[in-house]
Design a protein around this motif. Structure first.
Motif, PDB file in Angstrom:
ATOM      1  N   ILE A 141       0.870  -1.175   0.000  1.00 33.25           N
ATOM      2  CA  ILE A 141       0.000   0.000   0.000  1.00 33.25           C
ATOM      3  C   ILE A 141       0.907   1.225   0.000  1.00 33.25           C
ATOM      4  O   ILE A 141       1.704   1.408   0.924  1.00 33.25           O
ATOM      5  CB  ILE A 141      -0.880   0.009   1.273  1.00 33.25           C
ATOM      6  CG1 ILE A 141      -1.709  -1.280   1.354  1.00 33.25           C
ATOM      7  CG2 ILE A 141      -1.771   1.252   1.310  1.00 33.25           C
ATOM      8  CD1 ILE A 141      -2.210  -1.595   2.758  1.00 33.25           C
ATOM      9  N   ILE A 142       0.818   2.029  -1.051  1.00 38.33           N
ATOM     10  CA  ILE A 142       1.643   3.239  -1.123  1.00 38.33           C
ATOM     11  C   ILE A 142       0.747   4.451  -0.882  1.00 38.33           C
ATOM     12  O   ILE A 142      -0.268   4.634  -1.560  1.00 38.33           O
ATOM     13  CB  ILE A 142       2.324   3.374  -2.508  1.00 38.33           C
ATOM     14  CG1 ILE A 142       3.173   2.139  -2.820  1.00 38.33           C
ATOM     15  CG2 ILE A 142       3.167   4.653  -2.573  1.00 38.33           C
ATOM     16  CD1 ILE A 142       4.347   1.901  -1.903  1.00 38.33           C
ATOM     17  N   MET A 143       1.117   5.248   0.125  1.00 37.46           N
ATOM     18  CA  MET A 143       0.371   6.469   0.435  1.00 37.46           C
ATOM     19  C   MET A 143       1.348   7.632   0.451  1.00 37.46           C
ATOM     20  O   MET A 143       2.390   7.550   1.114  1.00 37.46           O
ATOM     21  CB  MET A 143      -0.278   6.355   1.816  1.00 37.46           C
ATOM     22  CG  MET A 143      -1.462   5.419   1.834  1.00 37.46           C
ATOM     23  SD  MET A 143      -2.174   5.377   3.480  1.00 37.46           S
ATOM     24  CE  MET A 143      -3.584   4.336   3.177  1.00 37.46           C
ATOM     25  N   ASP A 144       1.026   8.691  -0.250  1.00 40.94           N
ATOM     26  CA  ASP A 144       1.901   9.857  -0.336  1.00 40.94           C
ATOM     27  C   ASP A 144       3.334   9.460  -0.697  1.00 40.94           C
ATOM     28  O   ASP A 144       4.305   9.995  -0.148  1.00 40.94           O
ATOM     29  CB  ASP A 144       1.888  10.635   0.989  1.00 40.94           C
ATOM     30  CG  ASP A 144       0.479  11.100   1.336  1.00 40.94           C
ATOM     31  OD1 ASP A 144      -0.280  11.422   0.392  1.00 40.94           O
ATOM     32  OD2 ASP A 144       0.129  11.119   2.521  1.00 40.94           O
ATOM     33  N   GLY A 145       3.468   8.513  -1.586  1.00 42.60           N
ATOM     34  CA  GLY A 145       4.785   8.104  -2.068  1.00 42.60           C
ATOM     35  C   GLY A 145       5.586   7.260  -1.099  1.00 42.60           C
ATOM     36  O   GLY A 145       6.776   7.035  -1.303  1.00 42.60           O
ATOM     37  N   ARG A 146       4.935   6.805  -0.022  1.00 47.56           N
ATOM     38  CA  ARG A 146       5.635   5.968   0.956  1.00 47.56           C
ATOM     39  C   ARG A 146       4.854   4.689   1.205  1.00 47.56           C
ATOM     40  O   ARG A 146       3.631   4.670   1.080  1.00 47.56           O
ATOM     41  CB  ARG A 146       5.763   6.706   2.297  1.00 47.56           C
ATOM     42  CG  ARG A 146       6.736   7.849   2.242  1.00 47.56           C
ATOM     43  CD  ARG A 146       6.789   8.579   3.570  1.00 47.56           C
ATOM     44  NE  ARG A 146       8.029   9.333   3.651  1.00 47.56           N
ATOM     45  CZ  ARG A 146       8.978   9.129   4.557  1.00 47.56           C
ATOM     46  NH1 ARG A 146       8.821   8.222   5.495  1.00 47.56           N
ATOM     47  NH2 ARG A 146      10.087   9.831   4.546  1.00 47.56           N
ATOM     48  N   VAL A 147       5.577   3.663   1.631  1.00 46.40           N
ATOM     49  CA  VAL A 147       4.921   2.409   1.975  1.00 46.40           C
ATOM     50  C   VAL A 147       4.156   2.587   3.282  1.00 46.40           C
ATOM     51  O   VAL A 147       4.706   3.102   4.266  1.00 46.40           O
ATOM     52  CB  VAL A 147       5.964   1.284   2.154  1.00 46.40           C
ATOM     53  CG1 VAL A 147       5.308   0.021   2.710  1.00 46.40           C
ATOM     54  CG2 VAL A 147       6.669   0.984   0.838  1.00 46.40           C
ATOM     55  N   TYR A 148       2.879   2.192   3.298  1.00 40.15           N
ATOM     56  CA  TYR A 148       2.135   2.139   4.554  1.00 40.15           C
ATOM     57  C   TYR A 148       2.498   0.825   5.242  1.00 40.15           C
ATOM     58  O   TYR A 148       2.271  -0.253   4.696  1.00 40.15           O
ATOM     59  CB  TYR A 148       0.621   2.221   4.289  1.00 40.15           C
ATOM     60  CG  TYR A 148      -0.180   1.983   5.543  1.00 40.15           C
ATOM     61  CD1 TYR A 148      -0.277   2.971   6.516  1.00 40.15           C
ATOM     62  CD2 TYR A 148      -0.789   0.753   5.781  1.00 40.15           C
ATOM     63  CE1 TYR A 148      -0.979   2.744   7.692  1.00 40.15           C
ATOM     64  CE2 TYR A 148      -1.495   0.522   6.947  1.00 40.15           C
ATOM     65  CZ  TYR A 148      -1.582   1.519   7.902  1.00 40.15           C
ATOM     66  OH  TYR A 148      -2.265   1.281   9.064  1.00 40.15           O
ATOM     67  N   ASN A 149       3.093   0.916   6.449  1.00 38.90           N
ATOM     68  CA  ASN A 149       3.657  -0.273   7.099  1.00 38.90           C
ATOM     69  C   ASN A 149       2.680  -1.025   7.987  1.00 38.90           C
ATOM     70  O   ASN A 149       2.824  -2.224   8.187  1.00 38.90           O
ATOM     71  CB  ASN A 149       4.853   0.131   7.971  1.00 38.90           C
ATOM     72  CG  ASN A 149       5.992   0.680   7.147  1.00 38.90           C
ATOM     73  OD1 ASN A 149       6.393   0.067   6.169  1.00 38.90           O
ATOM     74  ND2 ASN A 149       6.501   1.843   7.517  1.00 38.90           N
ATOM     75  N   GLY A 150       1.713  -0.319   8.573  1.00 36.62           N
ATOM     76  CA  GLY A 150       0.870  -0.950   9.586  1.00 36.62           C
ATOM     77  C   GLY A 150       1.580  -0.967  10.925  1.00 36.62           C
ATOM     78  O   GLY A 150       2.703  -0.470  11.057  1.00 36.62           O
ATOM     79  N   ALA A 151       0.927  -1.560  11.938  1.00 36.06           N
ATOM     80  CA  ALA A 151       1.449  -1.529  13.306  1.00 36.06           C
ATOM     81  C   ALA A 151       2.714  -2.365  13.452  1.00 36.06           C
ATOM     82  O   ALA A 151       3.579  -2.068  14.271  1.00 36.06           O
ATOM     83  CB  ALA A 151       0.380  -2.034  14.274  1.00 36.06           C
ATOM     84  N   ALA A 152       2.841  -3.431  12.670  1.00 30.97           N
ATOM     85  CA  ALA A 152       3.987  -4.336  12.830  1.00 30.97           C
ATOM     86  C   ALA A 152       4.643  -4.636  11.482  1.00 30.97           C
ATOM     87  O   ALA A 152       5.100  -5.741  11.244  1.00 30.97           O
ATOM     88  CB  ALA A 152       3.544  -5.629  13.516  1.00 30.97           C
ATOM     89  N   TYR A 153       4.692  -3.622  10.613  1.00 32.24           N
ATOM     90  CA  TYR A 153       5.349  -3.749   9.306  1.00 32.24           C
ATOM     91  C   TYR A 153       4.773  -4.896   8.476  1.00 32.24           C
ATOM     92  O   TYR A 153       5.472  -5.505   7.688  1.00 32.24           O
ATOM     93  CB  TYR A 153       6.866  -3.946   9.485  1.00 32.24           C
ATOM     94  CG  TYR A 153       7.531  -2.771  10.133  1.00 32.24           C
ATOM     95  CD1 TYR A 153       7.930  -1.670   9.373  1.00 32.24           C
ATOM     96  CD2 TYR A 153       7.735  -2.735  11.503  1.00 32.24           C
ATOM     97  CE1 TYR A 153       8.523  -0.575   9.966  1.00 32.24           C
ATOM     98  CE2 TYR A 153       8.327  -1.643  12.108  1.00 32.24           C
ATOM     99  CZ  TYR A 153       8.720  -0.563  11.330  1.00 32.24           C
ATOM    100  OH  TYR A 153       9.307   0.522  11.922  1.00 32.24           O
ATOM    101  N   SER A 154       3.510  -5.190   8.671  1.00 31.56           N
ATOM    102  CA  SER A 154       2.932  -6.349   7.985  1.00 31.56           C
ATOM    103  C   SER A 154       1.713  -5.999   7.145  1.00 31.56           C
ATOM    104  O   SER A 154       1.010  -6.894   6.675  1.00 31.56           O
ATOM    105  CB  SER A 154       2.551  -7.421   9.014  1.00 31.56           C
ATOM    106  OG  SER A 154       3.675  -7.740   9.807  1.00 31.56           O
ATOM    107  N   ALA A 155       1.451  -4.709   6.940  1.00 29.94           N
ATOM    108  CA  ALA A 155       0.269  -4.315   6.158  1.00 29.94           C
ATOM    109  C   ALA A 155       0.389  -4.812   4.719  1.00 29.94           C
ATOM    110  O   ALA A 155       1.489  -5.017   4.216  1.00 29.94           O
ATOM    111  CB  ALA A 155       0.120  -2.799   6.170  1.00 29.94           C
TER     112      ALA A 155
END
Ligand SMILES: [Zn+2]
Length: 307
Positions: A141-155
């Motif tokens: 998931i890329i938001m504003d040009g960055r990876v959306y990581n989620g709470a534990a880098y598992s999104a």
């Protein structure tokens, strides 16, 4: 500036040397010594990086790898049995100590998405989803040009959305997950069940393109399941773009047109108008490029060229 980049998978380590524009100056691959355990893989990367250093003055090392990755620490949160003994390794620390260079580490699907953002199908699009159809289904998931990581880098584990409750058992422990029906492996399995023999995806698609109705039907049913998952993602994220990667993306417009049609039949018109589906353009090169993108942007704090 020049970086050494590695894409670590259960079968191969692909690696290369890239500049700040994402141009690949050198590229090669070697078999992953997966059965020898995680530290053996780190040892391989160290050896290869030393070889690259003989010919190039590297400013840093960029790693794209299978597994769930804590990219802040550069450590492996979880890897499946395709990489035994990999879970818990701190790749960043190991390599920083060995080379005294900045090191960036992230999951391969996240790297692939950023590679497509920098140099491929998602150029100029700051918000999009990337989905890789392979043995399983990975997502980013890329938001504003960055990876959306989620709470534990598992999104972004799109492959474990439930498609058919109580359906085929999945490696995650549940049943009926999306990747059990819509991954490229699932397509292979469907073809094997239907034709009662194993058939490569290349042959299956070629037969379908040559008018074999049975092959077409198997592919269409699979595409409908791929579309069902995309339907959920579209209604949750309302993305302007979804990039589809993995080996099947080589099937080009034949795949894309049918998928587009099947998705459009399932989503509300307001979502249709703003949505574009694209196939990944850079294949495995995107993993190397995305890893280097993160190295420059976050470890070296340098703006990359071409953005
Ligand atoms: Zn699952």
């Amino acid at each position: 500036m020049i970086a050494g980049a590695f894409d670590i998978g259960g079968t191969n380590i692909k690696y290369g040397v890239l500049n700040e524009k994402g141009d690949i100056l050198y590229k090669s691959k070697t078999a992953t010594k997966a059965s020898e355990g995680g530290m053996a893989i780190i040892g391989q990367v160290k050896e290869l990086a030393k070889c690259l250093q003989a010919d190039y003055e590297l400013s840093g090392i960029a790693i794209s790898t299978a597994g769930q990755i804590n990219k802040q620490e550069g450590s492996v949160i979880y890897a499946t049995e395709s990489l035994p003994g990999y879970t818990g390794l701190n790749i960043k620390k190991e390599l920083e100590m060995a080379f005294d260079l900045p090191v960036a580490v992230d999951n391969d699907v996240n790297c692939s998405a950023l590679g497509e953002y920098w140099r491929g199908a998602a150029q100029g699009v700051d918000q999009f989803l990337c989905m890789t159809l392979g043995t399983g289904i990975g997502g980013a998931i890329i938001m504003d040009g960055r990876v959306y990581n989620g709470a534990a880098y598992s999104a972004g584990e799109f492959g474990h959305m439930t498609l058919y409750p109580g359906g085929n058992p999945c490696l995650c422990g549940d049943k009926g997950c999306y990747e059990q029906y819509a991954s490229s492996r699932a397509l292979e399995q469907r073809a094997q069940v239907y034709f009662k023999r194993s058939i490569s995806l290349l042959a299956l698609f070629n037969n379908a393109k040559n008018g074999d109705q049975a092959a077409e039907m198997v592919i269409y049913k699979w595409i409908d399941d791929v579309a069902l998952g995309i339907k959920s993602l579209v209604h949750i994220f309302n993305p302007p773009l979804i990039v589809i990667g993995g080996g099947v993306s080589e099937q080009g417009d034949y795949l894309l047109e049918k998928l587009q049609k099947s998705v459009n039949a399932r989503i509300m018109p307001s979502f249709q108008r703003s949505l574009e589906l694209k196939l990944a353009q850079n294949g495995n090169d995107a993993n190397l490029q995305g890893a280097v993108y993160q190295l420059y942007e976050y470890e070296l704090n340098q703006k990359v060229e071409g953005m």
